[in-house]
Design a protein around this motif. Structure first.
Motif, mmCIF file in Angstrom:
data_model
loop_
_atom_site.group_PDB
_atom_site.id
_atom_site.type_symbol
_atom_site.label_atom_id
_atom_site.label_comp_id
_atom_site.label_asym_id
_atom_site.label_seq_id
_atom_site.Cartn_x
_atom_site.Cartn_y
_atom_site.Cartn_z
ATOM 1 N N LEU A 507 1.109 -1.462 0.246
ATOM 2 C CA LEU A 507 0.194 0.374 0.214
ATOM 3 C C LEU A 507 1.175 0.991 0.082
ATOM 4 N N ASN A 508 0.473 1.952 -1.072
ATOM 5 C CA ASN A 508 1.234 3.548 -0.856
ATOM 6 C C ASN A 508 0.422 4.044 -0.700
ATOM 7 N N ILE A 523 -4.637 6.803 -1.780
ATOM 8 C CA ILE A 523 -4.184 5.686 -0.691
ATOM 9 C C ILE A 523 -4.527 4.161 -2.447
ATOM 10 N N THR A 524 -2.952 4.092 -2.586
ATOM 11 C CA THR A 524 -3.081 2.991 -3.956
ATOM 12 C C THR A 524 -2.118 1.835 -3.539
ATOM 13 N N ASN A 565 -7.864 0.697 -7.830
ATOM 14 C CA ASN A 565 -7.246 0.286 -6.481
ATOM 15 C C ASN A 565 -6.397 0.845 -5.401
ATOM 16 N N SER A 566 -7.464 2.396 -5.516
ATOM 17 C CA SER A 566 -6.986 3.346 -4.855
ATOM 18 C C SER A 566 -8.164 3.772 -4.392
ATOM 19 N N VAL A 567 -8.627 5.025 -3.324
ATOM 20 C CA VAL A 567 -9.264 5.167 -2.147
ATOM 21 C C VAL A 567 -8.845 5.961 -1.327
ATOM 22 N N LYS A 601 -1.269 -3.767 4.508
ATOM 23 C CA LYS A 601 -2.332 -2.806 5.368
ATOM 24 C C LYS A 601 -1.434 -1.220 5.879
ATOM 25 N N ALA A 602 -2.289 -0.379 6.541
ATOM 26 C CA ALA A 602 -1.605 1.144 5.975
ATOM 27 C C ALA A 602 -2.184 2.081 7.395
#
Length: 811
Positions: A507-508, A523-524, A565-567, A601-602
Motif C-alpha cells: 500500500l502506498n 491510498i493505492t 485500486n485507489s481509495v 495494511k496502512a
C-alpha cells in the motif's frame, strides 16, 4: 499379565441376545460392518432412558431373477432366516445401525445395506446407498459423521445406481456381487461426481497472482492446496479424513541468477478429522462441497516463504497422505514419508474404526462420546506401540497400497484377534482411555448402578472376540461387489511442486496523517510482480474501522469487490487522536472464483491541534498572554521529521509575536478594545495536521459579526420579512448593533439598535432568542408572486445586498 484366549464357537443368534443382555444393548457406530447406536448420552444416572433392545421387523425385496428360497440375513453377530414372503426378524438396539447382507443357501450375497429402526428394507435401493456410501469414502470418518451421512443418503436420488444394480443382477444372477460390474462402476462414479464434482482436468502449471507456481493434479485426495501470496500455502481437507502433510524446500534462485539446491528440511503437519467439528451434519456437508450450505472444511497453513528472503524464488515439494481408494502418487513419495504414511493409515483404521467399534460394545455411548474417546487416546503410548506394530505387518501394508481400505479394516481386526499380545494391548488401550475420559466407573444404563470399567471389559471380552471373529464374513462379499470401482473420489497420496516468487501486495503510503474532518486521497494498492491471468481481473477489498473509504462510487468503512485500486480516507466525525488502519485484500476475479493475490495494511493517524488558552476575557491594556500549541494524534517523530507552526492574528485589539515554534505571544493594545482571534496551524513538512483558535478579549468590549436574513411567507400575498440576527455572547450586558450599507425605504443606509440584557437574562422586548442568536424584524412586504419568490423588480434583495452587521458587546 492378563491373557485372553479366543472365545469358543457359539450359536450366533443366542450369542447376539446374550451380548445385548450383557452390554445393556451394545451401541455400535455406523460402520461398513457393525451394528450400533448414535443415541443419547447415557453416561450418567440422570440421563434419558437407555436404548432398549427390540425386535426389528425387516423385509427383503429382490428383483426378478433372484429367489428367496433358503435366504437369510447376515448381521454382525449372527444370521436370521427370511420367510418366503421376504420378512425377517432380528434383535436390534434402539438407535442402532447395522450393515447387513442377504445371502442365498449357497452363501452368495444377493443384496445388502444398512438397517435401523427407520430403515428396515434390504433391496437394490439399500444396495445402491451402500455402494455410494463407500465410494464417497465415508467409511474413513468418525462414527458420528458416518451416522449422519447415511441419513443424508436416504434423501438422495440414486435411481441410476439402483438401475445399474438391477441390470447386473439380471446379467449375473445370484453371483453378480462376486465379479466386477462395469455398469455399476460407471453409475456409482457418475453419482459421486454429481455430488462432489469431477476430478480436475489436466492442466499445465501456470504463474498466478499469488506469486506462486503450483503444479495442478488430476488426482483427488480431498486435499486442496492453494497459495496465499504472503508466504504460506493453505491446505483444505475436503473429505475431513486423518491426513499427513509434509513439505520441504528443494531449490532456490538468487538475484545473481545462481540456482542451488537446498538441504532437505521436512516439516510435518497432521490433520485430525475432528478439528473444528461443530456438528456431525456439518462434517457431512463438507463432503458434499459447496452444494450444501454448511460448507466449512478443515484448513491448515504450511509456511512456504522465499528462502533466503533475497531469493528470486524458492521451490518446494509438498506431499499429502490420507486414507484413499487407490495409491495415487505413492511411488513418488520418499521412503521415509512412505513409512509415516503407512503408520498414519493404520492409525486411522485403529482410531476411526477398530477402537470405536470395540469400545461401543463395552459401554453404551453416544457417537459424540465415542468421538471424544478417540481424540483423548491419540497420545496414548499403548496406541503408539500398537499402531507401529501393525504398520510393519506385510499383509496389512499390501492391502493399504492396493487401496483396499475396507479390506484393511477387516485384516486389522482379524490380525488383532489372532495375536494374544495385541488383544492385551487393545484391552489396556480401551481400559486406560475409558478410565481417563470417564473415571474408573460408569453408570449401568439399565440398573442405574456404578459398573467398574475394567470388569465390564473383561466380562464382555468374549463378545468382542466374537465381533472380531465374524469380520471376514462381513467384509469379503461387500468388497467383492465394489473393489473394481475406479471412482477417483479418493487417493492415498498426492504431490505438488510449489514455486514461491517475489509477488506481493503493498500500500502506498504505508502510513499517513489525516486532519480530523478532512479527506486523504490517493491510498493505492500495488500488486508487485503479480501477473494477470487471462479471463480474470484484479479486484480489491478495502476496509477501515473508524473512518470511511471512497473509491469514487462506493462509500463506507468497507468497500467490497471493487476494481478500483485507489481509495480516499474520510476522517469526518473521527476524533483527533484516533489510530485507524486501512486494509486491502487483492484477488483475481473470474470464472466464479476469486484467487487471492495478497493483502497489505496502512496505519492511519487522525490528527488535530489544541491551543492554550483557548479563550481569555478582560485583558488589560498592554497585558501579554503566552499561547501554546500542541498536536493530537501524532506518533513519535522519526529522524529528520519536524512539526512547524503558523500563527495568524485577526482583529486590531493587539499584536502577535510568533515564530514557527509551538508558542506565540499576544499583547493587548493600549487604547483599542475588542476581540482578537489567534489561529495556529501545525504542519509536518508541507502536510497540515490540524488547526486551532484562541479567542482573546481586550477590555470589557468586543466586536462580533451579526447577519441579515429573509423569510418568505407562503400566503396569498407572498410576503417577505427581513430580519437581523446577533450572536449570543456569554457574560454580555449590552449589545450595540450597527448595520451599514442598507438601501431600503424603511431605514437609511446606516442604523443602530441597542440590546439590553436584564438581570434575569431577558433582553429588550423587540428582540427574541432564536438558538444561539437574538433576532428582530426590520422590514418586509408582499408581491412575491404565486411561487413566493422575490418581487419581479428584485427590490428586496437590492435593498439589503452588501449590508454588514457589526456588534459591539459590553461584558
Amino acid at each position: 499379565m492378563l491373557r485372553m484366549k479366543s472365545a469358543p464357537a457359539v450359536d450366533r443368534r443366542s450369542f447376539l441376545f446374550r451380548a445385548m443382555r450383557l452390554a445393556a444393548v451394545p451401541a455400535f457406530p455406523a460402520l461398513l460392518v457393525g451394528c450400533g447406536g448414535g443415541g443419547s448420552d447415557q453416561g450418567d444416572a440422570g440421563g434419558e432412558a437407555p436404548p432398549a433392545a427390540f425386535t426389528l421387523d425387516g423385509q427383503v425385496v429382490l428383483p426378478a431373477g433372484l429367489g428367496l428360497a433358503g435366504a437369510s440375513v447376515s448381521l454382525v453377530l449372527g444370521q436370521t432366516a427370511v420367510s418366503p414372503a421376504g420378512a425377517f426378524q432380528a434383535p436390534f438396539a434402539a438407535g442402532g445401525i447395522c450393515f447387513s447382507q442377504v445371502r442365498d443357501a449357497a452363501g452368495n450375497v444377493l443384496v445388502f445395506g444398512f438397517l435401523r429402526a427407520e430403515q428396515t428394507t434390504l433391496s437394490t435401493r439399500s444396495t445402491a446407498e451402500a455402494l455410494v456410501y463407500r465410494a464417497l469414502g465415508l467409511w474413513a470418518h468418525a462414527p458420528s459423521v458416518r451416522v449422519a451421512a447415511l441419513t443424508l443418503l436416504r434423501s438422495e436420488d440414486l435411481a441410476t445406481v439402483e438401475a445399474a444394480v438391477v441390470s447386473a443382477i439380471a446379467a449375473g444372477g445370484a453371483k453378480w456381487a462376486s465379479s466386477a460390474n462395469v455398469g455399476v462402476s460407471s453409475a456409482v462414479r457418475a453419482k459421486v461426481v454429481s455430488m462432489i464434482g469431477a476430478p480436475p482436468a489436466a492442466a499445465a502449471a501456470r504463474k498466478s497472482a499469488q506469486g506462486m507456481i503450483v503444479s495442478p493434479t488430476e488426482r483427488v485426495s480431498g486435499l486442496i492446496l492453494e497459495g496465499d501470496g504472503i508466504g504460506a500455502c493453505t491446505v483444505t481437507n475436503q473429505f475431513r479424513r486423518r491426513s499427513l502433510l509434509v513439505h520441504t524446500e528443494t531449490i532456490a534462485k538468487l538475484e545473481t541468477g545462481d540456482e542451488f539446491p537446498l538441504p532437505e528440511h521436512l516439516v510435518r503437519t497432521e490433520m485430525s478429522p475432528m478439528d473444528g467439528l461443530s456438528s456431525p451434519m456439518q462434517a457431512v456437508a463438507d463432503l458434499w462441497f459447496e452444494r450444501k450450505s454448511l460448507y466449512t472444511p478443515l484448513t491448515v497453513s504450511l509456511a512456504t516463504p522465499r528462502f533466503p528472503d533475497t531469493a528470486m524464488y524458492t521451490r518446494y515439494k509438498v506431499y499429502g497422505i490420507g486414507p484413499g481408494v487407490s495409491p495415487g502418487t505413492w511411488a513418488d513419495l520418499p521412503e521415509s514419508i512412505k513409512t509415516e504414511g503407512i503408520v498414519l493409515i493404520i492409525k486411522s483404521v485403529v482410531l476411526d474404526f477398530v477402537l470405536p467399534l470395540i469400545a461401543s460394545v463395552v459401554v453404551v455411548m453416544s457417537d459424540e462420546k465415542i468421538d471424544d474417546l478417540v481424540q483423548s487416546t491419540e497420545a496414548n503410548d499403548v496406541l503408539k506401540d500398537l499402531v507401529n506394530y501393525l504398520a510393519q505387518v506385510p499383509s496389512l501394508v499390501s492391502l493399504l497400497l492396493a487401496g483396499d481400505f475396507s479390506g484393511l479394516c477387516n485384516a486389522v481386526l482379524t490380525f488383532i484377534r489372532g495375536t494374544d499380545s495385541l488383544q492385551i494391548a487393545l484391552f489396556s488401550l480401551i481400559s486406560d482411555s475409558l478410565v481417563k475420559k470417564f473415571g474408573p466407573t460408569v453408570i449401568d444404563p439399565v440398573k442405574k448402578l456404578p459398573v467398574d470399567i475394567n470388569k465390564a471389559i473383561y466380562e464382555n471380552w468374549s463378545m468382542i472376540d466374537g465381533i472380531l471373529d465374524v469380520g471376514e464374513a462381513g467384509f469379503t462379499a461387500f468388497d467383492s461387489a465394489i473393489q473394481a470401482l475406479d471412482i477417483g473420489s479418493s487417493r492415498l497420496a498426492e504431490t505438488w511442486d510449489v514455486t514461491v516468487t517475489k509477488a506481493k501486495v503493498t500500500l502506498n503510503p504505508m502510513e499517513f496523517f489525516v486532519e480530523k474532518n478532512t479527506l486523504f486521497s490517493g491510498i493505492t494498492a500495488v500488486a508487485v510482480d503479480a501477473s494477470q491471468v487471462e479471463g480474470k481481473v484484479f479486484g480489491y477489498r478495502w476496509k477501515c474501522a473508524a473512518g470511511h473509504l471512497s473509491d469514487g462510487s462506493k462509500y463506507g468503512p468497507v468497500i467490497d469487490s471493487t476494481t478500483i485500486n485507489s481509495v480516499a480516507y474520510d476522517a469526518a466525525d473521527v476524533p483527533a487522536g484516533t489510530v485507524d488502519q486501512v486494509d486491502v485484500s487483492v484477488f483475481l476475479s473470474g470464472f466464479g472464483i476469486d484467487d487471492p493475490v495478497g493483502s497489505a495494511k496502512a496505519k492511519v493517524y487522525v490528527t488535530g491541534v489544541t491551543v492554550t488558552p483557548a479563550e481569555k476575557k478582560g485583558l488589560k491594556a498592554s497585558e501579554s498572554v503566552t499561547l501554546t500549541a500542541a498536536t493530537v494524534g501524532m506518533r513519535p517523530l522519526a529522524a529528520g521529521e519536524t512539526v512547524t507552526y503558523k500563527w495568524t492574528l485577526g482583529g486590531t485589539a493587539g499584536t502577535l509575536t510568533a515564530t514557527d515554534k509551538a508558542t506565540a505571544t499576544f499583547k493587548a493594545d493600549t487604547t483599542r478594545e475588542g476581540l482578537a482571534l489567534v489561529t495556529v496551524e501545525a504542519f509536518l513538512g508541507d502536510k497540515r495536521i490540524g488547526s486551532a483558535q484562541s479567542s482573546l478579549t481586550v477590555g470589557n468590549k468586543l466586536v462580533v459579526a451579526g447577519r441579515l436574513f429573509e423569510v418568505h411567507y407562503k400566503d396569498e400575498n407572498c410576503h417577505t420579512g427581513m430580519y437581523i440576527a446577533v450572536p449570543k455572547v456569554a457574560g454580555a450586558k449590552h449589545y450595540s448593533v450597527f448595520v451599514s450599507g442598507m438601501r431600503g425605504p424603511v431605514f437609511g443606509t446606516e442604523y443602530t439598535w441597542e440590546i439590553y440584557v436584564y438581570p434575569d437574562g431577558s433582553v429588550s422586548p423587540e428582540w427574541a432568542p432564536l438558538g444561539n442568536e437574538y433576532t428582530t424584524g426590520i422590514g418586509g412586504g408582499g408581491g412575491g408572486g404565486a411561487d413566493c419568490v422575490d418581487a419581479p423588480d428584485g427590490r428586496w434583495a437590492a435593498w439589503y445586498e452588501g449590508s454588514t452587521v457589526s456588534v459591539t458587546v459590553t461584558l
